[in-house]
Design a protein around this motif. Structure first.
Motif, PDB file in Angstrom:
ATOM      1  N   THR A  51      12.314  -0.483  23.900  1.00 52.25           N
ATOM      2  CA  THR A  51      11.582  -1.450  23.960  1.00 52.25           C
ATOM      3  C   THR A  51      12.069  -2.836  24.932  1.00 52.25           C
ATOM      4  OG1 THR A  51      10.086  -0.012  23.115  1.00 52.25           O
ATOM      5  CG2 THR A  51       8.860  -2.265  23.393  1.00 52.25           C
ATOM      6  N   ALA A  52      12.515  -3.559  23.858  1.00 53.26           N
ATOM      7  CA  ALA A  52      13.238  -4.984  23.918  1.00 53.26           C
ATOM      8  C   ALA A  52      14.411  -4.820  25.137  1.00 53.26           C
ATOM      9  CB  ALA A  52      13.720  -4.845  23.097  1.00 53.26           C
ATOM     10  N   ASP A  53      14.826  -4.010  25.528  1.00 57.55           N
ATOM     11  CA  ASP A  53      15.963  -4.490  26.639  1.00 57.55           C
ATOM     12  C   ASP A  53      15.007  -3.746  27.515  1.00 57.55           C
ATOM     13  OD1 ASP A  53      17.992  -4.376  25.205  1.00 57.55           O
ATOM     14  OD2 ASP A  53      19.081  -2.639  25.146  1.00 57.55           O
ATOM     15  N   HIS A  74       5.947  -1.845  19.690  1.00 57.35           N
ATOM     16  CA  HIS A  74       6.486  -1.648  18.937  1.00 57.35           C
ATOM     17  C   HIS A  74       6.789   0.322  19.022  1.00 57.35           C
ATOM     18  CE1 HIS A  74       7.820   0.753  15.121  1.00 57.35           C
ATOM     19  NE2 HIS A  74       6.609   1.667  15.064  1.00 57.35           N
ATOM     20  N   ASN A  75       8.243   0.312  19.871  1.00 63.47           N
ATOM     21  CA  ASN A  75       8.686   1.624  20.856  1.00 63.47           C
ATOM     22  C   ASN A  75       7.372   2.103  21.281  1.00 63.47           C
ATOM     23  OD1 ASN A  75      10.292   1.794  19.054  1.00 63.47           O
ATOM     24  ND2 ASN A  75       9.129   3.387  17.424  1.00 63.47           N
ATOM     25  N   GLU A  76       8.079   1.037  22.179  1.00 63.53           N
ATOM     26  CA  GLU A  76       6.817   1.449  23.791  1.00 63.53           C
ATOM     27  C   GLU A  76       7.385   1.314  25.186  1.00 63.53           C
ATOM     28  OE1 GLU A  76       3.325   1.608  23.783  1.00 63.53           O
ATOM     29  OE2 GLU A  76       2.627   0.844  22.282  1.00 63.53           O
ATOM     30  N   ALA A  77       8.827   1.717  24.863  1.00 62.67           N
ATOM     31  CA  ALA A  77       9.528   2.166  26.383  1.00 62.67           C
ATOM     32  C   ALA A  77       8.986   2.673  27.106  1.00 62.67           C
ATOM     33  CB  ALA A  77      11.483   2.267  25.901  1.00 62.67           C
ATOM     34  N   TRP A 110       0.855   5.164   9.838  1.00 59.74           N
ATOM     35  CA  TRP A 110       0.985   4.538  11.758  1.00 59.74           C
ATOM     36  C   TRP A 110      -0.185   5.464  12.358  1.00 59.74           C
ATOM     37  CZ3 TRP A 110       1.961   0.015  13.975  1.00 59.74           C
ATOM     38  CH2 TRP A 110       2.095   0.017  15.555  1.00 59.74           C
ATOM     39  N   GLY A 111      -0.987   4.796  12.830  1.00 56.94           N
ATOM     40  CA  GLY A 111      -2.558   5.782  13.918  1.00 56.94           C
ATOM     41  C   GLY A 111      -2.644   5.182  14.688  1.00 56.94           C
ATOM     42  N   ARG A 112      -0.972   5.270  15.447  1.00 55.67           N
ATOM     43  CA  ARG A 112      -1.399   5.536  17.118  1.00 55.67           C
ATOM     44  C   ARG A 112      -1.473   6.786  17.866  1.00 55.67           C
ATOM     45  NH1 ARG A 112       3.597   2.622  20.342  1.00 55.67           N
ATOM     46  NH2 ARG A 112       4.712   3.952  19.738  1.00 55.67           N
ATOM     47  N   ASP A 113      -2.083   7.141  18.659  1.00 51.75           N
ATOM     48  CA  ASP A 113      -2.604   8.181  19.741  1.00 51.75           C
ATOM     49  C   ASP A 113      -1.081   8.292  20.137  1.00 51.75           C
ATOM     50  OD1 ASP A 113      -3.281  10.189  20.277  1.00 51.75           O
ATOM     51  OD2 ASP A 113      -4.055   9.271  22.537  1.00 51.75           O
ATOM     52  N   GLU A 114      -0.251   8.664  19.862  1.00 51.55           N
ATOM     53  CA  GLU A 114       1.079   9.634  20.930  1.00 51.55           C
ATOM     54  C   GLU A 114       1.028  10.347  21.693  1.00 51.55           C
ATOM     55  OE1 GLU A 114       3.728   7.492  20.321  1.00 51.55           O
ATOM     56  OE2 GLU A 114       3.431   6.661  18.404  1.00 51.55           O
ATOM     57  N   SER A 115       0.212  10.835  22.116  1.00 53.24           N
ATOM     58  CA  SER A 115      -0.290  12.081  22.892  1.00 53.24           C
ATOM     59  C   SER A 115      -0.069  11.261  24.191  1.00 53.24           C
ATOM     60  CB  SER A 115      -1.066  12.818  22.633  1.00 53.24           C
ATOM     61  OG  SER A 115      -2.793  12.438  22.607  1.00 53.24           O
ATOM     62  N   SER A 116      -1.500  10.469  24.256  1.00 52.96           N
ATOM     63  CA  SER A 116      -1.794  10.009  25.020  1.00 52.96           C
ATOM     64  C   SER A 116      -0.839   8.531  26.150  1.00 52.96           C
ATOM     65  CB  SER A 116      -2.714   8.690  25.112  1.00 52.96           C
ATOM     66  OG  SER A 116      -2.742   7.574  23.970  1.00 52.96           O
ATOM     67  N   ARG A 117       0.591   8.070  25.510  1.00 52.27           N
ATOM     68  CA  ARG A 117       1.757   7.895  25.437  1.00 52.27           C
ATOM     69  C   ARG A 117       2.955   8.214  26.582  1.00 52.27           C
ATOM     70  NH1 ARG A 117      -1.107   4.947  21.811  1.00 52.27           N
ATOM     71  NH2 ARG A 117      -0.182   2.198  21.661  1.00 52.27           N
ATOM     72  N   TYR A 138      -3.950 -11.246  24.981  1.00 51.16           N
ATOM     73  CA  TYR A 138      -2.930 -10.357  23.481  1.00 51.16           C
ATOM     74  C   TYR A 138      -3.738  -8.905  24.231  1.00 51.16           C
ATOM     75  CZ  TYR A 138      -3.829 -14.249  20.849  1.00 51.16           C
ATOM     76  OH  TYR A 138      -3.580 -15.924  20.202  1.00 51.16           O
ATOM     77  N   LEU A 139      -2.532  -8.040  25.001  1.00 52.37           N
ATOM     78  CA  LEU A 139      -2.644  -6.749  25.382  1.00 52.37           C
ATOM     79  C   LEU A 139      -1.779  -6.312  24.289  1.00 52.37           C
ATOM     80  CD1 LEU A 139      -3.237  -6.090  28.695  1.00 52.37           C
ATOM     81  CD2 LEU A 139      -1.475  -6.811  29.678  1.00 52.37           C
ATOM     82  N   ASP A 140      -2.064  -4.554  24.884  1.00 51.37           N
ATOM     83  CA  ASP A 140      -1.609  -3.785  24.707  1.00 51.37           C
ATOM     84  C   ASP A 140      -0.798  -3.684  25.467  1.00 51.37           C
ATOM     85  OD1 ASP A 140      -3.251  -3.609  21.974  1.00 51.37           O
ATOM     86  OD2 ASP A 140      -4.566  -1.968  22.786  1.00 51.37           O
ATOM     87  N   ALA A 141       0.775  -2.979  24.841  1.00 49.52           N
ATOM     88  CA  ALA A 141       1.565  -2.900  25.668  1.00 49.52           C
ATOM     89  C   ALA A 141       1.159  -1.203  26.760  1.00 49.52           C
ATOM     90  CB  ALA A 141       2.769  -1.895  25.026  1.00 49.52           C
ATOM     91  N   ASP A 142       0.114  -0.621  26.313  1.00 51.27           N
ATOM     92  CA  ASP A 142      -0.079   0.843  27.282  1.00 51.27           C
ATOM     93  C   ASP A 142      -1.234  -0.096  28.266  1.00 51.27           C
ATOM     94  OD1 ASP A 142      -1.497   0.455  25.100  1.00 51.27           O
ATOM     95  OD2 ASP A 142      -1.746   2.506  24.809  1.00 51.27           O
ATOM     96  N   ILE A 143      -1.872  -0.855  27.952  1.00 49.99           N
ATOM     97  CA  ILE A 143      -3.025  -1.151  28.582  1.00 49.99           C
ATOM     98  C   ILE A 143      -2.645  -1.688  30.351  1.00 49.99           C
ATOM     99  CG2 ILE A 143      -5.167  -2.737  29.013  1.00 49.99           C
ATOM    100  CD1 ILE A 143      -5.143  -0.122  27.170  1.00 49.99           C
ATOM    101  N   GLY A 144      -3.245  -1.114  31.313  1.00 49.36           N
ATOM    102  CA  GLY A 144      -2.445  -2.026  32.866  1.00 49.36           C
ATOM    103  C   GLY A 144      -3.533  -2.899  33.018  1.00 49.36           C
TER     104      GLY A 144
END
Length: 284
Positions: free
Chosen positions: A44-46, A9-12, A265-272, A82-88
Motif C-alpha cells: 500500500t505505502a509503496d 490498511h492493506n489497500e494495494a 476486522w469487519g471489512r468486506d474483502e470480497s468487493s475489493r 475523508y475518503l475511503d481507499a476503495d472509493i472513486g
C-alpha cells in the motif's frame, strides 16, 4: 487548497485506481492528498508513493481512527475530505463537494450513493433492495465512503475517537440543516459478493454503531422498524425482499452480540478486486 485524507490498511489492490481517479483532472496544487498506511503488510505505502502529488505516512499499527488523526495532523487545507481507499471520487466531484460547503450554514457534505449489486446472490440483492430505499440514508454522511468538512465543521470536534463507526460519529456532529447531500455526485459502493461476507460486515457495523450510541447521546437512534414502515408498506411488492432483509438483520444482530465481532476486522474483502479484474468495484 482542498485536503484529502485517505486511511489505508492493506489497500494495494484498489488504492492506485482511487488515487489516479482523484488526481487525473486536478490542477497543479489544487489538492493536498495524504495517504496514511496503517498496519499494512502489502505494498500500500509503496503504491501510494508511486503516484505524483501524494504524501504518504506509515503507522505500525492498524486502526482507522489513528490513521485519520495522523492524516489530519499532516494536512493544512480546507475543505477537508475523508475518503475511503476503495472509493472513486474524481476532481469534479471533489469540487462539487467543496462548493456545497459554501452554502449558508453548511458545515458538512457527502455525495449520493449508488449501490453496485451486479452479479450478487439473491439474498444480497434483496437486502440492498431495502437498504437503498432506507430513509436513514437521506441527508446522511455515512455509507458513501466520502465526507467533506469545512474548517468550521472540523472545529466541531477534537480528535477522532477510537470507534469503528467513524462516519456515523461525523454524522452525529451536525444537524440536518448543517449537512448537505450533493446529489449531482454519487460514489459507487460495491456490495458484498457473498451472503456470508454481507453478514460479517453487518455484524461488525451493528456492533460498532451500538458501541458509539451507548457512549454518545448525540448519535441518531436506530429505527428498527423503518425498513417495514417506511420502505415495504408503501411498496408491497418489496415484501419478499423485506423478509430477507429482516432475516439477515436478525442474524447480524446475533453476531454483533458476540464479543469477538467487535475485535475482528469487519471489512468486506470480497468487493475489493485488483485492477484489471473485470469484476472490480469500489467497496464499503
Amino acid at each position: 487548497m482542498t485536503s484529502v485524507v485517505i486511511a489505508a490498511h492493506n489497500e494495494a489492490a484498489v488504492l492506485g485506481r482511487t488515487l489516479r481517479t482523484l488526481l487525473a483532472d486536478a490542477g497543479p496544487g489544487e489538492f493536498e492528498v495524504v495517504v496514511v498506511a496503517n498496519g499494512c503488510t502489502d505494498g500500500t505505502a509503496d503504491l501510494a508513493r508511486s503516484v505524483p502529488g501524494v504524501t504518504v505516512l506509515e503507522l505500525p499499527e492498524a486502526g482507522k481512527p489513528g490513521a485519520l488523526n495522523a492524516g489530519d495532523a499532516a494536512v493544512t487545507g480546507f475543505p477537508r475530505i475523508y475518503l475511503d481507499a476503495d472509493i472513486g471520487l474524481d476532481a469534479a466531484a471533489v469540487r462539487a463537494l467543496a462548493a456545497a460547503l459554501d452554502g449558508p450554514g453548511v458545515l458538512a457534505a457527502a455525495p449520493g450513493r449508488r449501490l453496485d449489486t451486479t452479479g450478487r446472490p439473491l439474498l444480497v440483492r434483496a437486502y440492498y433492495a431495502i437498504n437503498r430505499r432506507h430513509p436513514a440514508y437521506r441527508n446522511a454522511l455515512f455509507g458513501r465512503g466520502a465526507i467533506a468538512l469545512s474548517a468550521a465543521g472540523r472545529a466541531r470536534f477534537g480528535r477522532f475517537p477510537d470507534v469503528v463507526a467513524d462516519d456515523l460519529f461525523l454524522d452525529s456532529q451536525f444537524t440536518d440543516a448543517e449537512k448537505r447531500e450533493v446529489t449531482s455526485v454519487a460514489t459507487v459502493v460495491a456490495t458484498p459478493r457473498r451472503t456470508v461476507d454481507l453478514l460479517r460486515r453487518l455484524g461488525r457495523v451493528r456492533a460498532g454503531n451500538a458501541t458509539l450510541r451507548a457512549g454518545d447521546d448525540q448519535v441518531r437512534p436506530a429505527r428498527r422498524t423503518s425498513w417495514l414502515v417506511d420502505v415495504v408498506l408503501p411498496r408491497p411488492w418489496l415484501l419478499p425482499a423485506g423478509v430477507c432483509y429482516a432475516g439477515l438483520t436478525v442474524l447480524a444482530a446475533a453476531s454483533a452480540r458476540r464479543p469477538g465481532t467487535r475485535e475482528r476486522w469487519g471489512r468486506d474483502e470480497s468487493s475489493r478486486r485488483p485492477e484489471g479484474d473485470p469484476m472490480t468495484g469500489a467497496g464499503s
